[in-house]
Scaffold this motif. Structure first.
Motif, short mmCIF file in Angstrom:
data_model
loop_
_atom_site.label_atom_id
_atom_site.label_comp_id
_atom_site.label_asym_id
_atom_site.label_seq_id
_atom_site.Cartn_x
_atom_site.Cartn_y
_atom_site.Cartn_z
N THR C 75 -6.49 -2.60 7.73
CA THR C 75 -6.88 -1.25 7.33
C THR C 75 -7.71 -1.22 6.05
N LEU C 76 -7.77 -2.33 5.34
CA LEU C 76 -8.41 -2.32 4.03
C LEU C 76 -9.53 -3.36 3.95
N SER C 77 -10.41 -3.15 2.97
CA SER C 77 -11.47 -4.10 2.69
C SER C 77 -11.17 -4.78 1.37
N PRO C 78 -11.70 -6.00 1.19
CA PRO C 78 -11.42 -6.74 -0.05
C PRO C 78 -11.64 -5.89 -1.29
N GLY C 79 -10.69 -5.89 -2.17
CA GLY C 79 -10.83 -5.16 -3.42
C GLY C 79 -10.40 -3.71 -3.38
N ASP C 80 -10.10 -3.20 -2.22
CA ASP C 80 -9.65 -1.81 -2.11
C ASP C 80 -8.43 -1.55 -3.01
N ALA C 81 -8.40 -0.37 -3.55
CA ALA C 81 -7.26 -0.01 -4.40
C ALA C 81 -6.13 0.58 -3.55
N VAL C 82 -4.94 0.18 -3.88
CA VAL C 82 -3.77 0.76 -3.21
C VAL C 82 -2.75 1.15 -4.27
N LEU C 83 -2.00 2.19 -3.95
CA LEU C 83 -0.94 2.65 -4.83
C LEU C 83 0.39 2.17 -4.26
N ALA C 84 1.16 1.50 -5.08
CA ALA C 84 2.45 0.99 -4.59
C ALA C 84 3.55 1.31 -5.57
N PHE C 85 4.78 1.40 -5.06
CA PHE C 85 5.94 1.71 -5.88
C PHE C 85 6.96 0.60 -5.74
N SER C 86 7.39 0.07 -6.86
CA SER C 86 8.43 -0.96 -6.81
C SER C 86 9.77 -0.34 -7.17
N ILE C 87 10.71 -0.39 -6.24
CA ILE C 87 12.08 0.07 -6.53
C ILE C 87 13.08 -1.02 -6.18
N GLY C 88 12.56 -2.24 -5.99
CA GLY C 88 13.44 -3.36 -5.65
C GLY C 88 12.59 -4.51 -5.18
N GLU C 89 13.22 -5.60 -4.82
CA GLU C 89 12.48 -6.81 -4.51
C GLU C 89 11.54 -6.67 -3.33
N PHE C 90 11.93 -5.86 -2.36
CA PHE C 90 11.11 -5.83 -1.15
C PHE C 90 9.93 -4.88 -1.27
N SER C 91 10.12 -3.75 -1.96
CA SER C 91 8.96 -2.89 -2.21
C SER C 91 7.99 -3.62 -3.14
N ALA C 92 8.53 -4.36 -4.10
CA ALA C 92 7.68 -5.17 -4.98
C ALA C 92 6.97 -6.26 -4.18
N GLY C 93 7.66 -6.78 -3.19
CA GLY C 93 7.09 -7.84 -2.35
C GLY C 93 5.91 -7.32 -1.53
N TYR C 94 6.04 -6.13 -1.04
CA TYR C 94 4.95 -5.53 -0.25
C TYR C 94 3.71 -5.42 -1.15
N ALA C 95 3.93 -4.99 -2.38
CA ALA C 95 2.82 -4.87 -3.33
C ALA C 95 2.22 -6.25 -3.62
N ARG C 96 3.08 -7.24 -3.77
CA ARG C 96 2.60 -8.60 -4.06
C ARG C 96 1.79 -9.13 -2.89
N CYS C 97 2.24 -8.81 -1.69
CA CYS C 97 1.52 -9.21 -0.49
C CYS C 97 0.10 -8.62 -0.51
N ALA C 98 0.00 -7.36 -0.95
CA ALA C 98 -1.30 -6.70 -1.04
C ALA C 98 -2.17 -7.39 -2.08
N LYS C 99 -1.58 -7.69 -3.21
CA LYS C 99 -2.31 -8.35 -4.29
C LYS C 99 -2.81 -9.73 -3.82
N ASN C 100 -1.95 -10.50 -3.22
CA ASN C 100 -2.34 -11.83 -2.76
C ASN C 100 -3.40 -11.79 -1.67
N ASN C 101 -3.45 -10.70 -0.96
CA ASN C 101 -4.46 -10.57 0.08
C ASN C 101 -5.77 -9.99 -0.48
#
Lengths: 393, 393, 393, 393
Positions: C75-101
């Motif tokens: 759904t995204l192109s390289p460098g696209d901005a996304v808004l994420a919320f960390s409320i625990g390890e797994f929501s933080a993980g989803y954000a990290r997955c986005a960052k690493n991608n």
């Protein structure tokens, strides 16, 4: 339909009962103490199967296609040039995977039925004086054609050309059916999966990476997360995985690797060679051609059989499945309708090979092919009797 | 040994996966509420398989030998005379069971390969003007020889002779493979077991008793406890058993009877007839003889193959098991070493029949028998192609 | 160790026997005719479970982390901005997955135990007048804390802010345990996996994509191959997969979705609510705190229990596994050693909940925690008796 | 119903997964070469479990009732007198089996809850100066009451009375759960079956016979065929059976005996003692009575719990099964409606015991019994913590 299905596609094969049972064991906690024994026992066995001491084995919940992707994104940076050879649908697929992941693929397309020769690899690399190729992609056993490539010779070509490219080898349908030597052949990344010679259903992508590949990873800038080796290696070292592993498949792999190593890899290879020999003898007795360009490169895992004009291989597959409970592999790409593939891999015995041949004969006969019923079976029987299975040690 | 075993003995056959899975379900309380549904659902299905409306089905944790014993001790008093016919090891065994249980057995011994003719039964009963025989023991399908007896004709003989003896029929290897008609044929007690046409492993003895047999039980003075029908019938009526039933085997039987009735009994019989036809065609192509005295009495469940002098059937069995993972049945009694038996019953398909024949050919060839490899397979293939499986409704 | 293991981690849970058996069925040809029935039957059931008519379901051989990656690269192109919320390890993980991608993640970090409020989402999006955020990443049920977020309210915030960002929701540990409404809540991509409420072991990543997400894919320039939706959708339409699917896991998923839909989703949710209620009642009876910031956001899938100072939760896990055959979830991140997690999801009954609580009590007592043995069990028993399971329709 | 069933009847118990899996292995030829290894490996393990060197073990496809019958018809002649003691339904059943098989049973009826005392046996035998009793029938563990009898003491009584009668002991629910010593206690025939301490479903009757019993068989004139030891012993000696064995159950027994011997019999007994202790502690905490007349004879396999007036045990069973997925044993004979039985045998762990107790408490509470929820659980938890499982060697 009464009776047992004959799953003679080029993988997955029939699963050994012991493996099925292992996968039925109750789940354990993948973060618990007991899990560690399972995983720490598994990696050394896979290393034996890859014939490596220096390599690092990594397991993903994925198909073999995932293993391809992992081999690329961990070792390359966006836009890197790679040299790839297409000799069938799967070698072409590996190249397409590289392209889709953003690498500049230089694809050499060879006729289906070819293997990749040392000379050709040498020529291409010699011409690349500037070392723009960061990796050479090749395939050990092309599942679409039933052709095995001499990976030792490919490595020799790299050496001779003094080219620093990484050697990435798809051994998805080769490993644990025909000889593969990670260390001896100087492979940098080997990609495999669970559902071929490893006697399992699909679901695990398995890689082996050399020290050189691990080093390449440190500077490789491709975005990666799921298929990243880093978190895998650090968690695997303690017997765990960075995200939930497919535990039931690991149970099965643990049992399957025991089966393979208990039998002995050389015996496994000899058994596959014998089954393949029996099948090819039958094909010749039918008067049909094996696709592989010459006997030296015929695969011991699968055989692609060329049909005479007027016999439609797609119709053959429908008929063999619906009337004889026999699954065969289709002719792919340019071979669609013209060829079919017999898988003769995994935990099979003589009678299963013969049943497969008998089923092919009946289905061909039903389709009006000129074929003498029993001719292929008889030829294979004779071959099997003349070449009994070697004893295990 | 890699690959799947071919269990081509005259029962048990390979178990269908669905049946194996059913037997793996967690145990339930055999005195609980849920159990009732299982057992009350089972009896009506077994009645359909026996083709009876008036009969009572009883299930024991036992082998078929236990069913024999039960058929006798429930209907006879110590010392009662019974007429029995020996046409092979199992008909002789039924008679021996009667003798050991204290009954006066009048045994008519016929050559192996014979069936029991209406004329002979009539003659013996006609001669028994005083009606000393309380029961006639006969066998529907003699597992040792592969001979089927016409039970309708035997009943006809009893009728013609106006003899009141009970008709006790061993249909252990007949039921659910070849047609059996409890009501239409006026059978009084039919004995069966789980491990033949019922697609199960051994462990359950199954009987069907007529109203006349139940009445005989009331005055039968044989000591009996384990195999007594009385407590079974009263507890079964409520869905339970007087002592702990073999619940996992009942799970399997529930699934197996579903498989049979879903396929349709007539289709099951047609399938067995076709498999048997294919096997016998192969035997003839080899130039060997089927033991059965004439084609009309050849069994559709098993075929006894006579070997030429110089080929030892015991050696054949060892070789086929150890080298080809194929289990065959031995020549029994007078046929020891001279004949072997092929089981072609249960959930089997064309390719399994052909694999079996191919294995027999290789083993015979290995033993030095004059046999043209593939000849039997080819004959069977042709036969199968010429006579495709009838469609299910 | 004798007896049955209690796998009370926050997924996977104990696998129902029917699902285990389904996964033991013999492999079929994933390119054959029969396979089509399996896969074409599966997608509509998954759509019911996602509560969607307009969504497209896609299944990968992967863990849930793979599903995350797939939701992003499609759904995204390289460098696209996304808004994420960390409320625990797994929501933080989803954000990290986005960052690493390779995406620009704007991460809002909230205390563990929080849920994501409508107000906060609104505020962040309102501030993004230029609509740089292409997607909002959030989590339905945070597995690390046992907190459920009101996704309908998050959608409301997007609507109110008139923000065009895609709404990507991780419902990995929510789906099929607590209510999830893909269509009604306007979710764009939902990510799930097999090993939580879907009653399976790990191995399948499962997504549901909205029409808007599919449209975004057309212009999304992220490199992708393995996790690309395109080939999946075109092959799935015919009942097949672009690369070898994990057939045994699909067998299991087919059975598991039958189990869920036969029970009825609302009953499944009510059952989870009741189990969670029982567990939380016990925690309160022990005098301990549940981590979730307030009752409204307590998860019905897992409960994170805060331990008093001096009681080490890591020691608790070792002891409960080794002495009582009970697997619990660890305190993660900032909660390491201070909290533990009880999974109460999947196919569980009252007695299994009570056994878990009894085991926790014994392990805590063994560790010297001040706890009245049986107190939590008694509180839960009372709660269960006062709130019997609702009847299924 | 979601979740795992708790099968807490007095046998069969929950089957260990390893045993279930063993029973799912493909059938082998029961007349083939491979079968021999299975059966010849099994008998020595069973001898260890019976604690015998001089005894002969025999296995029938039957329930335990069949083992009873076999113990009698092999050692006695029609009309022989036997002395039997009834202390519950199963000891009475053994006597009834003898009566129905035509023996003259002298039955001493004792109140339910009693064990058989040395003094009583001595008195009865001393009075039999003419040695008309050919056998003494007794029960090791009365499944209907939860009372264990001191078999060593019974043997002592025979010795003291210098009575030559055979000592026939039903250890159906005792063997492999509580100590049994065939040789040391001078037992002549011990009867057992698969579905209790041997961790299996029902389907196998198992006996152990002394040299004296084998000698008695030579002159015993009871008619016998199915349960005759003669053909069993001669075929077993070569690794085979005279009629088709229940192969899948033998697979399971092979695995189950491995489990037991790997754990160590003394550890198995200690584990049962501890589970029983925990259960009885809970019963006392509830304020209810255990039926057994005194603590010394309380069974470690099952506990019969007396309910206060007004609480119907039959209603309890229905409720526990339907609402809590818990199967308990009914009060039998005079205890119908007044007592229930908890089975605590086989492969169970602490949490399963506690879940059972928690379920009983809830069901009792639902029925209006005066019971403090959690009280039994807490008492048992404390007991378990104070008496941890002994370590295995």
């Amino acid at each position: 339909m009464p009776g047992r299905h004959f799953l003679q596609i080029p993988g997955p094969a029939n699963i050994p009962d012991r493996v099925t049972q292992a996968m039925s064991r109750p789940l354990m906690n993948h973060r618990g103490i007991a899990f560690k024994d399972l995983s720490l026992g598994l990696f050394p066995k896979l290393k034996k199967i890859f014939k490596t001491e220096r390599g690092t084995v990594i397991i993903f919940p994925s198909s073999g296609t995932g293993a391809w992707e992992s081999s690329l994104v961990n070792t390359l940076s966006p836009g890197d040039a790679v040299l790839a050879f297409s000799i069938g649908e799967f070698s072409a697929g590996y190249a397409r995977c590289a392209k889709n992941n953003g690498f500049a693929v230089d694809l050499v397309e060879l006729p289906w039925g070819s293997s990749v020769s040392e000379a050709l690899v040498y020529e291409k690399l010699k011409a690349d004086a500037g070392h723009k190729y960061k990796a050479v992609l090749t395939i050990h056993n092309e599942t679409a054609t039933g052709v095995a490539t001499d990976i030792a010779a490919v490595r020799e070509a790299l050496n001779k050309a003094k080219h620093p490219a990484l050697l990435l080898v798809d051994t998805i349908s080769g490993l644990a059916s025909i000889d593969f030597r990670f260390d001896a052949w100087g492979v940098d990344v080997a990609t495999a999966c669970s559902q071929k010679g490893l006697l399992m259903p699909a679901g695990l992508g398995i890689l082996c990476a050399s020290e050189k590949a691990l080093k390449a990873r440190e500077s490789a800038k491709s975005p990666r997360h799921y298929f990243d080796w880093g978190p895998m290696m650090s968690r695997n070292a303690e017997g765990y995985f960075p995200y939930t592993p497919a535990t039931t498949l690991l149970y099965g792999l643990d049992e399957a690797t025991d089966l393979l190593l208990d039998e002995g890899l050389e015996h496994v290879f000899a058994r596959h060679a014998r089954m393949a020999d029996g099948v090819r003898t039958a094909v010749r007795a039918w008067g049909f051609k094996v696709l592989a360009e010459r006997p030296e490169v015929e695969s011991n895992v699968i055989t692609t059989v060329m049909l005479p004009p007027g016999v439609d291989s797609d119709a053959l597959l429908v008929l063999s499945e619906t009337e004889f409970d026999l699954s065969l592999g289709a002719g792919l790409g340019p071979l669609k309708g013209k060829a079919f593939r017999i898988g003769h891999l995994g935990h099979m015995n003589d009678l299963e090979v013969l049943a497969t041949l008998a089923g092919v004969e009946m289905a061909l006969s039903r389709l009006g092919a000129k074929i003498s019923l029993g001719a292929g079976v008889a030829a294979c029987q004779k071959r099997f009797l003349d070449h009994p299975m070697p004893k295990k040690n």
